[in-house]
Design an enzyme around this catalytic site. Structure first.
Site, PDB file in Angstrom:
ATOM      1  N   ARG A 143       1.186  -1.549   7.127  1.00  0.00           N
ATOM      2  CA  ARG A 143       1.273  -0.173   6.643  1.00  0.00           C
ATOM      3  C   ARG A 143       2.185   0.692   7.517  1.00  0.00           C
ATOM      4  O   ARG A 143       2.799   1.637   7.036  1.00  0.00           O
ATOM      5  CB  ARG A 143      -0.123   0.460   6.538  1.00  0.00           C
ATOM      6  CG  ARG A 143      -0.946  -0.093   5.378  1.00  0.00           C
ATOM      7  CD  ARG A 143      -1.774   0.971   4.702  1.00  0.00           C
ATOM      8  NE  ARG A 143      -0.956   1.948   4.003  1.00  0.00           N
ATOM      9  CZ  ARG A 143      -1.411   3.086   3.480  1.00  0.00           C
ATOM     10  NH1 ARG A 143      -2.698   3.370   3.573  1.00  0.00           N
ATOM     11  NH2 ARG A 143      -0.609   3.924   2.865  1.00  0.00           N
ATOM     12  N   HIS A 146     -11.199   7.402   5.791  1.00  0.00           N
ATOM     13  CA  HIS A 146     -10.287   8.534   5.948  1.00  0.00           C
ATOM     14  C   HIS A 146     -11.062   9.792   5.571  1.00  0.00           C
ATOM     15  O   HIS A 146     -11.917   9.740   4.686  1.00  0.00           O
ATOM     16  CB  HIS A 146      -9.121   8.444   4.936  1.00  0.00           C
ATOM     17  CG  HIS A 146      -7.943   7.635   5.359  1.00  0.00           C
ATOM     18  ND1 HIS A 146      -7.170   6.940   4.449  1.00  0.00           N
ATOM     19  CD2 HIS A 146      -7.357   7.440   6.571  1.00  0.00           C
ATOM     20  CE1 HIS A 146      -6.174   6.340   5.089  1.00  0.00           C
ATOM     21  NE2 HIS A 146      -6.261   6.623   6.367  1.00  0.00           N
ATOM     22  N   ARG A 200      -9.169   5.302  11.388  1.00  0.00           N
ATOM     23  CA  ARG A 200      -7.716   5.092  11.324  1.00  0.00           C
ATOM     24  C   ARG A 200      -6.953   6.000  12.288  1.00  0.00           C
ATOM     25  O   ARG A 200      -5.805   5.731  12.613  1.00  0.00           O
ATOM     26  CB  ARG A 200      -7.224   5.352   9.908  1.00  0.00           C
ATOM     27  CG  ARG A 200      -7.858   4.464   8.847  1.00  0.00           C
ATOM     28  CD  ARG A 200      -7.381   3.031   8.991  1.00  0.00           C
ATOM     29  NE  ARG A 200      -7.854   2.195   7.909  1.00  0.00           N
ATOM     30  CZ  ARG A 200      -7.225   2.053   6.746  1.00  0.00           C
ATOM     31  NH1 ARG A 200      -6.112   2.705   6.504  1.00  0.00           N
ATOM     32  NH2 ARG A 200      -7.725   1.258   5.829  1.00  0.00           N
ATOM     33  N   CYS A 213      -5.005  10.100  -2.436  1.00  0.00           N
ATOM     34  CA  CYS A 213      -4.118   9.240  -1.629  1.00  0.00           C
ATOM     35  C   CYS A 213      -2.842   8.875  -2.342  1.00  0.00           C
ATOM     36  O   CYS A 213      -1.903   8.390  -1.721  1.00  0.00           O
ATOM     37  CB  CYS A 213      -4.779   7.925  -1.254  1.00  0.00           C
ATOM     38  SG  CYS A 213      -6.513   7.879  -1.193  1.00  0.00           S
ATOM     39  N   ASP A 239       0.816  -1.228   0.000  1.00  0.00           N
ATOM     40  CA  ASP A 239       0.000   0.000   0.000  1.00  0.00           C
ATOM     41  C   ASP A 239       0.844   1.271   0.000  1.00  0.00           C
ATOM     42  O   ASP A 239       0.310   2.373   0.142  1.00  0.00           O
ATOM     43  CB  ASP A 239      -0.905   0.034   1.242  1.00  0.00           C
ATOM     44  CG  ASP A 239      -2.199  -0.742   1.051  1.00  0.00           C
ATOM     45  OD1 ASP A 239      -2.673  -0.843  -0.095  1.00  0.00           O
ATOM     46  OD2 ASP A 239      -2.737  -1.239   2.057  1.00  0.00           O
TER      47      ASP A 239
HETATM   48  N1  ARG Z   1      -5.485   0.154   0.966  1.00  0.00           N
HETATM   49  C1  ARG Z   1      -5.124   1.411   1.559  1.00  0.00           C
HETATM   50  C2  ARG Z   1      -5.605   1.442   3.005  1.00  0.00           C
HETATM   51  O1  ARG Z   1      -6.643   0.950   3.282  1.00  0.00           O
HETATM   52  C3  ARG Z   1      -5.698   2.558   0.794  1.00  0.00           C
HETATM   53  C4  ARG Z   1      -5.312   3.904   1.335  1.00  0.00           C
HETATM   54  C5  ARG Z   1      -5.917   5.008   0.572  1.00  0.00           C
HETATM   55  N2  ARG Z   1      -5.551   6.246   1.114  1.00  0.00           N
HETATM   56  C6  ARG Z   1      -6.368   7.226   1.496  1.00  0.00           C
HETATM   57  N3  ARG Z   1      -5.839   8.309   1.923  1.00  0.00           N
HETATM   58  N4  ARG Z   1      -7.657   7.111   1.522  1.00  0.00           N
HETATM   59  O2  ARG Z   1      -4.952   1.957   3.891  1.00  0.00           O
END
Ligand code: ARG
Length: 303
Positions: A119, A200, A171, A297, A89
């Site tokens: 991550r 997000h 998150r 992103c 990612d």
């Molecule tokens: N697969 C990644 C995650 O879930 C995608 C992140 C996308 N980034 C964002 N800023 N929305 O963390």
């Protein structure tokens, strides 16, 4: 001065009278060499039958190259951080840091405490890339459930102002914004994210300029939506259909207050952007939306 604002009642001052911040003029990207949908951490990464999306790697690379070329054409220098094997990612390089400029003009970045273990390993790689371009990295307190912070996935600057808009609930932990506000020395307006499909803040709010934004009502609490309305006099409300995957219109990026880069197919949003005087640039990020991310992103805009 470094207030945390949670409600419209607390927003009893003109947010555009806060001290100025320069505009961010550079772009960081990470080539999708090791990009993969293998670590399902958001609802967009699975198909309706529960299996993981399959990627077309060549198409992903072509989409990424087009995005990079688009920034260059708009006059933004694009820097690359090296992709790393085992970090599928890392291409989503908005999430590992929050760059800012101090009141005396120094470039600094708050480094993230990512919610997901795999991550979290991306953070040091992005830190090295930022240090190479002259940034000082600032660490948050040790990573735990109450210190989670996903950088510019959840924390968005109001362009030109020392005002940060911060999402929490999926998150990022609400409590970390006290620490972030101190480090960045700015006012922080926080929003609880109510819907796991918008995990997000950058999946449901796209700030176009200091008065204009795209946003999806379904992602916010009533209080949060009132704040969005209070901050942005020029608000384009994006339908749930165009906000959700596979369109993801609120993950658009407006790097300069004029051009808006977004996934192709958001018909109504594109028409409304044009009517509001913006120039939408539609591109394909389909392979990345299979991982829950689109234009916003896929880059870090830094000062
Ligand atoms: N697969 C990644 C995650 O879930 C995608 C992140 C996308 N980034 C964002 N800023 N929305 O963390």
């Amino acid at each position: 001065m470094n207030k945390i604002i949670h409600t419209t009642r607390e927003l009893n001052f003109d947010i555009r009278q806060t001290p100025a911040m320069p505009l961010a003029r550079r772009i960081l990207m990470v080539r999708p060499t090791y990009f993969h949908v293998e670590n399902p951490i958001n609802p967009h990464m699975r198909k309706a039958d529960g299996s993981l999306h399959l990627l077309d790697k060549a198409k992903a690379m072509a989409e990424w190259e087009t995005l990079k070329a688009t920034y260059k054409k708009l006059g933004f220098p694009v820097f690359e951080a090296d992709a790393q094997p085992g970090l599928p990612d890392m291409v989503f390089c908005a999430n590992q840091s929050l760059p800012f400029v101090t009141r005396t003009g120094e470039a600094k970045a708050v480094m993230s405490n990512m919610a997901n273990d795999v991550r979290h390993k991306e953070v040091s790689a992005i830190q090295s890339a930022l240090e190479r371009v002259g940034y000082q990295a600032l660490a948050l307190p040790q990573r735990s459930s109450t210190t989670l912070f996903e950088g510019m996935g959840d924390a968005l600057w109001l362009p030109g102002h020392r005002v940060l808009l911060g999402g929490y609930g999926h998150r990022t932990h609400k409590a970390i914004y006290e620490e972030v506000a101190q480090k960045i020395d700015a006012t922080v307006v926080v929003f609880e994210l109510a819907n796991p499909r918008f995990y997000h803040l950058d999946t449901c709010l796209s700030i176009l300029d200091s008065r204009s934004a795209l946003a999806c009502r379904d992602a916010f609490t009533d209080e949060g939506w009132q704040l969005v309305q209070a901050i942005f006099p020029n608000l384009v409300e994006v339908s749930l259909q165009e906000s959700d995957s596979p369109v993801f219109a609120c993950n658009a990026h407006c790097p300069d207050g004029k051009h808006v880069l977004l996934q192709t197919g958001a018909k109504t949003t594109v028409a409304e952007l044009k009517a509001a005087g913006f120039e939408p640039i539609e591109l394909s990020t389909e392979e990345f939306i299979k991982s829950g991310g689109s234009v916003f992103c896929m880059k870090l805009q830094f000062f």
